[in-house]
Design a protein around this motif. Sequence first.
Motif, PDB file in Angstrom:
ATOM      1  N   GLY A 100       0.571  -1.244   0.022  1.00 14.99           N
ATOM      2  CA  GLY A 100       0.109  -0.170   0.042  1.00 14.99           C
ATOM      3  C   GLY A 100       0.805   1.251  -0.043  1.00 14.99           C
ATOM      4  N   ALA A 101       1.997   1.298   0.825  1.00 13.62           N
ATOM      5  CA  ALA A 101       2.715   2.275   0.831  1.00 13.62           C
ATOM      6  C   ALA A 101       3.296   2.490  -0.330  1.00 13.62           C
ATOM      7  N   ARG A 102       3.838   1.539  -1.139  1.00 14.93           N
ATOM      8  CA  ARG A 102       4.612   1.509  -2.519  1.00 14.93           C
ATOM      9  C   ARG A 102       3.602   2.158  -3.394  1.00 14.93           C
ATOM     10  N   ALA A 103       2.383   1.428  -3.455  1.00 14.43           N
ATOM     11  CA  ALA A 103       1.314   2.081  -4.549  1.00 14.43           C
ATOM     12  C   ALA A 103       1.082   3.524  -4.354  1.00 14.43           C
ATOM     13  N   ALA A 104       0.993   3.947  -2.997  1.00 11.63           N
ATOM     14  CA  ALA A 104       0.425   5.299  -2.729  1.00 11.63           C
ATOM     15  C   ALA A 104       1.646   6.379  -3.177  1.00 11.63           C
ATOM     16  N   MET A 105       2.847   6.037  -2.922  1.00 12.28           N
ATOM     17  CA  MET A 105       4.056   6.821  -3.215  1.00 12.28           C
ATOM     18  C   MET A 105       4.284   6.903  -4.758  1.00 12.28           C
ATOM     19  N   VAL A 106       4.194   5.905  -5.293  1.00 16.97           N
ATOM     20  CA  VAL A 106       4.239   5.555  -6.885  1.00 16.97           C
ATOM     21  C   VAL A 106       3.362   6.432  -7.705  1.00 16.97           C
ATOM     22  N   GLY A 107       1.785   6.316  -6.847  1.00 18.47           N
ATOM     23  CA  GLY A 107       0.867   7.087  -7.588  1.00 18.47           C
ATOM     24  C   GLY A 107       1.082   8.616  -7.629  1.00 18.47           C
ATOM     25  N   VAL A 108       1.639   9.051  -6.753  1.00 19.91           N
ATOM     26  CA  VAL A 108       1.977  10.405  -6.363  1.00 19.91           C
ATOM     27  C   VAL A 108       3.188  10.801  -6.978  1.00 19.91           C
TER      28      VAL A 108
END
Length: 150
Positions: A100-108
């Motif tokens: 979840g942290a990876r997806a959130a950071m990549v998304g932004v």
Amino acid sequence: MKTLQDVFGGPSSNGFGSASFVVPAATEAQLDALALARYQDFVGAAWSKRGDAWRSGFHEVYRRPAAGDGGIEAALHAVADPAVRGVAGGVIDDHEDPAGARAAMVGVFDAPDVRALRIYALGDGEAMSGIEVAALRDSGEAVFLLVLLD
């Protein structure tokens, strides 16, 4: 941005853990000053007691080259400053929900409209250390993620 705030928290002045902030209109020339101001906001009341100590811990440790570098995860692992390397590498890897942290950071931070990305060291020179990731979008919106731990 909502996912980033869901995973890391929204604006906060508790000075511990993580928080994210958005500034709706910024320029690349303002990014350093805005990052310092968000850091001060995050530390909150503790800043007035030891502002010089908090300020001395703030410095840039990474700037994404114009051609890019493989994304936010590679940028976090590329931080050379030994005082913050562990925090930077652990933002994703040591999170309670790494996917979840990876997806959130990549998304932004890896969005195609991000035109500037910087990582700053944070801390008071004693017990607290951390990082701040700052991104500027083509729209002028600036996004800041702060992680401060003891």
